[in-house]
Structure formats: C-alpha cells, structure tokens
Design a protein around this motif. Structure first.
Motif, PDB file in Angstrom:
ATOM      1  N   ARG A  79       5.856   1.612  11.021  1.00 15.19           N
ATOM      2  CA  ARG A  79       6.458   1.234  12.292  1.00 15.19           C
ATOM      3  C   ARG A  79       6.327  -0.271  12.523  1.00 15.19           C
ATOM      4  NH1 ARG A  79       4.847   4.401  17.695  1.00 15.19           N
ATOM      5  NH2 ARG A  79       2.991   3.066  17.623  1.00 15.19           N
ATOM      6  N   PRO A  80       7.443  -0.970  12.705  1.00 12.67           N
ATOM      7  CA  PRO A  80       7.385  -2.409  12.990  1.00 12.67           C
ATOM      8  C   PRO A  80       6.580  -2.687  14.254  1.00 12.67           C
ATOM      9  CG  PRO A  80       9.617  -1.738  12.411  1.00 12.67           C
ATOM     10  CD  PRO A  80       8.838  -0.480  12.590  1.00 12.67           C
ATOM     11  N   GLY A  81       5.867  -3.801  14.239  1.00 16.00           N
ATOM     12  CA  GLY A  81       5.065  -4.191  15.391  1.00 16.00           C
ATOM     13  C   GLY A  81       3.640  -3.702  15.360  1.00 16.00           C
ATOM     14  N   ASP A  82       3.368  -2.705  14.517  1.00 19.00           N
ATOM     15  CA  ASP A  82       2.015  -2.164  14.429  1.00 19.00           C
ATOM     16  C   ASP A  82       1.186  -2.931  13.404  1.00 19.00           C
ATOM     17  OD1 ASP A  82       2.705  -0.271  16.262  1.00 19.00           O
ATOM     18  OD2 ASP A  82       2.596   1.445  14.899  1.00 19.00           O
ATOM     19  N   ALA A  83      -0.134  -2.822  13.548  1.00 22.09           N
ATOM     20  CA  ALA A  83      -1.020  -3.321  12.500  1.00 22.09           C
ATOM     21  C   ALA A  83      -0.846  -2.452  11.257  1.00 22.09           C
ATOM     22  CB  ALA A  83      -2.467  -3.272  12.967  1.00 22.09           C
ATOM     23  N   LEU A  84      -1.043  -3.059  10.100  1.00 20.91           N
ATOM     24  CA  LEU A  84      -0.957  -2.323   8.848  1.00 20.91           C
ATOM     25  C   LEU A  84      -2.344  -1.772   8.509  1.00 20.91           C
ATOM     26  CD1 LEU A  84       1.359  -4.697   6.784  1.00 20.91           C
ATOM     27  CD2 LEU A  84       1.952  -2.522   7.861  1.00 20.91           C
ATOM     28  N   GLU A  85      -2.476  -0.475   8.566  1.00 19.61           N
ATOM     29  CA  GLU A  85      -3.765   0.152   8.302  1.00 19.61           C
ATOM     30  C   GLU A  85      -4.068   0.093   6.813  1.00 19.61           C
ATOM     31  OE1 GLU A  85      -6.003   4.483   8.828  1.00 19.61           O
ATOM     32  OE2 GLU A  85      -4.205   4.017  10.007  1.00 19.61           O
ATOM     33  N   VAL A  86      -5.263  -0.377   6.491  1.00 17.00           N
ATOM     34  CA  VAL A  86      -5.639  -0.561   5.094  1.00 17.00           C
ATOM     35  C   VAL A  86      -7.002   0.072   4.834  1.00 17.00           C
ATOM     36  CG1 VAL A  86      -4.329  -2.702   4.800  1.00 17.00           C
ATOM     37  CG2 VAL A  86      -6.702  -2.802   5.594  1.00 17.00           C
ATOM     38  N   ASP A  87      -7.282   0.335   3.553  1.00 22.00           N
ATOM     39  CA  ASP A  87      -8.619   0.765   3.163  1.00 22.00           C
ATOM     40  C   ASP A  87      -9.431  -0.468   2.781  1.00 22.00           C
ATOM     41  OD1 ASP A  87      -7.799   0.034   0.583  1.00 22.00           O
ATOM     42  OD2 ASP A  87      -7.381   2.099  -0.031  1.00 22.00           O
ATOM     43  N   ASP A  88     -10.615  -0.271   2.238  1.00 22.55           N
ATOM     44  CA  ASP A  88     -11.470  -1.424   1.933  1.00 22.55           C
ATOM     45  C   ASP A  88     -10.998  -2.228   0.729  1.00 22.55           C
ATOM     46  OD1 ASP A  88     -13.051  -0.999   4.093  1.00 22.55           O
ATOM     47  OD2 ASP A  88     -14.765  -0.192   3.004  1.00 22.55           O
ATOM     48  N   ARG A  89      -9.990  -1.729   0.009  1.00 23.46           N
ATOM     49  CA  ARG A  89      -9.345  -2.529  -1.036  1.00 23.46           C
ATOM     50  C   ARG A  89      -8.226  -3.373  -0.455  1.00 23.46           C
ATOM     51  NH1 ARG A  89      -7.965   2.625  -4.641  1.00 23.46           N
ATOM     52  NH2 ARG A  89      -7.473   3.255  -2.510  1.00 23.46           N
ATOM     53  N   LEU A  90      -7.988  -3.214   0.841  1.00 20.62           N
ATOM     54  CA  LEU A  90      -6.881  -3.829   1.565  1.00 20.62           C
ATOM     55  C   LEU A  90      -5.536  -3.265   1.128  1.00 20.62           C
ATOM     56  CD1 LEU A  90      -7.938  -5.699   3.713  1.00 20.62           C
ATOM     57  CD2 LEU A  90      -9.364  -5.947   1.686  1.00 20.62           C
ATOM     58  N   GLN A  91      -5.538  -2.065   0.574  1.00 21.41           N
ATOM     59  CA  GLN A  91      -4.307  -1.361   0.201  1.00 21.41           C
ATOM     60  C   GLN A  91      -3.813  -0.607   1.431  1.00 21.41           C
ATOM     61  OE1 GLN A  91      -4.267   0.699  -3.645  1.00 21.41           O
ATOM     62  NE2 GLN A  91      -3.437   2.489  -2.596  1.00 21.41           N
ATOM     63  N   VAL A  92      -2.519  -0.745   1.742  1.00 18.31           N
ATOM     64  CA  VAL A  92      -1.961  -0.112   2.925  1.00 18.31           C
ATOM     65  C   VAL A  92      -1.937   1.395   2.733  1.00 18.31           C
ATOM     66  CG1 VAL A  92       0.074   0.086   4.405  1.00 18.31           C
ATOM     67  CG2 VAL A  92      -0.593  -2.151   3.485  1.00 18.31           C
ATOM     68  N   THR A  93      -2.522   2.101   3.679  1.00 20.08           N
ATOM     69  CA  THR A  93      -2.502   3.560   3.633  1.00 20.08           C
ATOM     70  C   THR A  93      -1.157   4.062   4.142  1.00 20.08           C
ATOM     71  OG1 THR A  93      -3.468   3.698   5.847  1.00 20.08           O
ATOM     72  CG2 THR A  93      -4.997   3.680   3.989  1.00 20.08           C
ATOM     73  N   GLY A  94      -0.745   5.184   3.678  1.00 21.71           N
ATOM     74  CA  GLY A  94       0.537   5.746   4.115  1.00 21.71           C
ATOM     75  C   GLY A  94       1.715   5.304   3.281  1.00 21.71           C
ATOM     76  N   VAL A  95       1.481   4.465   2.273  1.00 19.29           N
ATOM     77  CA  VAL A  95       2.546   4.042   1.353  1.00 19.29           C
ATOM     78  C   VAL A  95       2.095   4.406  -0.056  1.00 19.29           C
ATOM     79  CG1 VAL A  95       3.835   2.086   0.401  1.00 19.29           C
ATOM     80  CG2 VAL A  95       3.308   2.174   2.853  1.00 19.29           C
ATOM     81  N   ASP A  96       2.860   5.241  -0.716  1.00 14.15           N
ATOM     82  CA  ASP A  96       2.488   5.725  -2.043  1.00 14.15           C
ATOM     83  C   ASP A  96       2.679   4.645  -3.114  1.00 14.15           C
ATOM     84  OD1 ASP A  96       1.918   8.225  -0.992  1.00 14.15           O
ATOM     85  OD2 ASP A  96       3.949   8.995  -1.342  1.00 14.15           O
ATOM     86  N   GLY A  97       1.964   4.809  -4.193  1.00 12.61           N
ATOM     87  CA  GLY A  97       2.194   3.969  -5.357  1.00 12.61           C
ATOM     88  C   GLY A  97       1.190   2.863  -5.573  1.00 12.61           C
ATOM     89  N   GLY A  98       0.335   2.584  -4.594  1.00 11.68           N
ATOM     90  CA  GLY A  98      -0.696   1.572  -4.772  1.00 11.68           C
ATOM     91  C   GLY A  98      -0.182   0.169  -4.979  1.00 11.68           C
ATOM     92  N   TRP A  99       0.975  -0.173  -4.407  1.00 10.22           N
ATOM     93  CA  TRP A  99       1.572  -1.494  -4.617  1.00 10.22           C
ATOM     94  C   TRP A  99       1.566  -2.375  -3.367  1.00 10.22           C
ATOM     95  CZ3 TRP A  99       5.692  -2.894  -1.557  1.00 10.22           C
ATOM     96  CH2 TRP A  99       6.332  -1.840  -0.857  1.00 10.22           C
TER      97      TRP A  99
END
Length: 502
Positions: free
Chosen positions: A295-315
C-alpha cells in the motif's frame, strides 16, 4: 522523449546517506549498482537536517561554553552574528550543491540515475529523468527502497505556507517572531537555534512534556533551559486556526485546563513564521508499490535482514526512515550496512572457491548470510532495543536503549541508577555551575544496562560508551573494571556503580 533500457544487478531508490551506504556495501563483491535520485545526492541529512541544523546550533553552544568559564567569559563581549551564522550554514550545506557527493558516488563505481522511479513489476521500474528521458530499469538481483521520509503537515496549516524543517534549516532570514509546533527533536533543536539567532520563539506542544520519547527529566531540563532564555513553552496545546495575513501568521491556540482552573484557555498568537515539526511519515506515496501488492504511503515492513515482508522472492529490501524502524541518520546507515552486506553475500557474482559454498563479502559465504544469527553483520539487531539518539539542544540530551517506562512495559524488573553530573571533578573543570544528570536502567536479573540517558552540556560524546555497554550486554560487575579517566565527566560511571553497591 528518449527511451532507454538499462539493467543492473542492484537498484537503490534514494541517494541520501542511507542509500549511498547501501549501494557502496552492496557493490563490494562485484555487483553492478545503480542509484536513483530525483534531487540532491546526499539527501536530507546533508542539506536540510543534521548538518545545517547543527551549524545553526553550534555558535550558541560555543558562546554558552565560554561564558560558563571564568576568565574566558571576560573575553566574550558581543552577541551571535546571525548573518555570519547563516553564511557558515551555507558552507556546511555545500551551498546545496551535490557535486562533491556525486563525485564520491561515481568514484565508488556506482551509477547515478537522476529521476523518479516507479515499480511496474517485480524488479522492474520506470525512471523519469529530470531531462525528460524515460528509462526502463531492471534489477537482476535486488531493489532497495531508501527514499526516506517527508514532514507531516496537519490540515490546519495547509493555507499558511508553514515552514517545515527544510525551510527552517535553509532560510536566509531570521524571523522576529517564530511559532514552533511540536515537542520532539526537530522542534526543540530549532527552537534553541532560532532563540540564539534572536527570534522571539513560542513552542506549542500538544502533549504534557517535551521529548516524549526520552526519560521525563530530560524534557523537563530542556523546557527549563528554553524558558530561562526567554522562549515560551506552552504544553497541552492545539492550534485550532491558522491564517496567513500578508507577512504574518495568525494562530488560535487552545490550552487544556490546568490545576486550579476550569475550562480550556484560548490565546491568539501572531508570528512572522510558523514551523510545523509534528512528525514525519515514510516517503512511499509515488513508488508504484501497489504493483507489488503493497500500500502506497505506508512504511515498508522488514525483517532483521531489512528484507520487505509480504513480497515473495527475496529481492525487495528497504532501509532507513522508510521502514518505520529508525528515524536517525546514524541508525539508518547501520541498517544500510546490514542490507548492503546481505545483498553482497547473497548475490555474490564471483565463482565459489573450491570446497566452499561461496566466498561472499570479506570471505564470508552466502551460507553464512543465510544462517546468520542476531548481532551478526547480516542482521539489524540493534534496531530492537539499542538505538542511540542525540538532541543538540542546550543542555544536550542523549539516550540509548530502553527508558524506565519501556523496560517496565516489556515486563522487565529493573533498577534505576542516577547521578547528578555537577558533583564530578570533571564538571567543575568544564564549567562553573555545571548542571546535568545521568540515569541508567539496569536489568536486575542479568545485571546489565538496558538503557542510559544523559542530560547536560556536551554529553553527546558520552553516549557511545553507554551504547557499547547496552549492545555488549556488559555485566555491571565487569564495568567496575572499566576505569574512567580523571578529571572527566566519564567518571560518572564509577559513581553510578558505587550507587548500585557494585
């Protein structure tokens, strides 16, 4: 318009301090990295935040320090020269010219793409250049969002052309009367700076104290100091109306009732400028995140690797203000180092050495990144409970880790150790009438420091020792053997341990 198609291993959105560090670290195993930036390379910190604001604050600090030392005080015969301060501020901000930053970026082997980027698909973006060029950019391995944050301006101020931190730190005019709306770091620092420069400053705070994220005594000390210098600090207020009338702004301010009074109080306040410092939000509005299911405008939720959660593929990764995890340049750069190292190791293009799964950065393998534990270079563990913060007010405020209230909310049994800095030999050498305080929050079960808060002149330089203690989870029994030099303010560590009976 010309159309260009480019492909890189890694694309970083944002060339501020965070994006620069991500790109540099990610490139160290040979990955090709492009950085997309529509404005100035170096970002908010270099031109509108950390650097220019500290240039505005420094003259007042130096003058106060000299006046606090008999002998030196007699040499201080004048006042701050606002014009000279603004000239030096311009130099510190490189006159808003990013030539030097661009040279560094390109010298590091990174590619700069001037323009605005939007996602069109996973790992695919369109970049609209400032010169009209439209580029289709593909990331073979990873994309990192490091677009920072933008000020939040309530609708009440929509029609009065208020200052945000950008206008305040880049102004070439000191307003005779300034209202500062907010009570956090930006509000208190800039209230201090403009009071030093000669403005009549009023601080309007919605809550019941300044610096609500810090220990209560810290905000109280800053409020007293501002008041002593002629700044009006009004707590429990809300601005219900703001109208610009020519060169003036007319505010209607409501104050909640105080003890012994009934009903709200209303005050009409006329100022030359109003600085709105009521917070910031992640700059994710116009990135095309909806194409990725975000969702635009929201913070990008990340794990401790700073990988965005909710987006597949680890990219997809994110770092800095845009994640909502951190709001300081230094912590954002820490996150940048982590995510850059993760990408460099995970997508290391070099062939694996014989008998090894892959070399990765500095001899560490892809496997090491995948299996990394907390406190490794591949995990942003410090974001959880070891974040340092410095407020360059006068007195300075610096803290790291948990406050007393935070530790209690986390269900921890804690002991609070406090000491007044004025009782130290180092304090008497530093300034006549030195006032300050240090407080430690100690985990009783483990006997380690969970948090520390410092208030006083020049205490920012004392913070890193506490940060090391918090991150290292050093037992107080071991800290007893860390001997502080005399006569310095760091002797407070000995006094705190003595108070604890260690």
């Amino acid at each position: 318009m010309a159309e260009v198609t480019d492909e890189y291993d890694v694309v970083v959105l944002g060339a501020g301090a965070v994006g620069e560090n991500v790109a540099d670290r990610a490139s160290r195993t040979g990955l090709s990295v492009a950085v997309v930036e529509p404005a100035l390379v170096g970002g908010e910190c270099s031109y509108w935040a950390c650097m220019p604001s500290k240039a505005l604050l420094r003259p007042g600090d130096v003058l106060a320090a000299a006046r606090a030392v008999p002998g030196a005080a007699a040499a201080v015969t004048g006042r701050i020269d606002p014009a000279a301060v603004l000239v030096r501020r311009d130099e510190v901000a490189a006159h808003w010219d990013d030539t030097g930053q661009v040279a560094w970026l390109e010298g590091a082997g990174l590619t700069l793409l001037r323009g605005r980027a939007r996602f069109t698909a996973p790992r695919a973006l369109v970049v609209e250049g400032v010169d009209g060029t439209v580029r289709t950019v593909t990331a073979r391995r990873a994309v990192v969002v490091a677009t920072g944050s933008v000020p939040v301006v309530p609708g009440t101020f929509a029609d009065v052309r208020p200052w945000t931190s950008r206008e305040a730190t880049s102004t070439h005019r000191v307003p005779p009367r300034l209202a500062v709306v907010g009570g956090g770091v930006v509000a208190t620092e800039l209230a201090t700076a403009f009071a030093d420069l000669g403005s009549e400053v009023t601080v309007l705070v919605r809550g019941g104290r300044l610096l609500a994220a810090a220990e209560p005594f810290a905000g109280e000390a800053v409020a007293r100091a501002l008041t002593d210098r002629g700044v009006r600090v009004l707590l429990g207020t809300s601005v219900t109306s703001a109208v610009r009338d020519g060169d003036e702004v007319r505010l209607v301010v409501e104050r909640r009732s105080t003890a012994g009074r009934h009903g709200d109080e209303t005050e009409r306040l006329t100022v030359d400028e109003v600085l709105v410092a009521t917070g910031r939000r992640p700059a994710t509005d116009d990135l095309g995140l909806e194409t990725l299911g975000l969702r635009p405008g929201d913070a990008l939720e990340v794990d401790d690797r700073l990988q965005v959660t909710g987006v597949d593929g680890g990219w997809l990764f994110a770092a800095g203000d845009v994640t909502g995890r951190t709001a300081t340049t230094h912590q954002g750069k820490y996150d940048a180092r982590v995510v850059g190292d993760v990408i460099a190791a995970r997508f290391d293009p070099r062939p694996a050495a014989e008998g090894q799964p892959g070399r990765g950065g500095r001899g560490l393998s892809r496997q090491a990144e995948a299996q990394a534990a907390p406190w490794s270079r591949y995990r942003a563990t410090a974001d959880v409970a070891a974040v340092p913060q410095v407020v360059f007010t006068r007195p300075q405020v610096a803290w790291v880790g948990r406050t007393h209230d935070q530790a209690q909310r986390d269900g921890l049994e804690v002991e609070v150790l406090a000491y007044e800095l004025g009782g130290l030999g180092g304090a008497s050498v530093t300034a006549e009438g030195y006032e300050g305080r240090v407080q430690l929050v100690v985990d009783v079960a483990r006997d380690v420091v969970l948090g520390a808060t410092f208030v006083g002149p020049d205490v920012a330089d004392m913070l890193h020792a506490a940060t090391v203690a918090v991150v290292g989870e050093v037992p107080l029994s071991r800290l007893w053997h860390a001997v502080p030099s005399y006569p310095t303010l760091s002797e407070v560590w000995l006094r705190l341990l003595e108070a604890a009976g260690r």
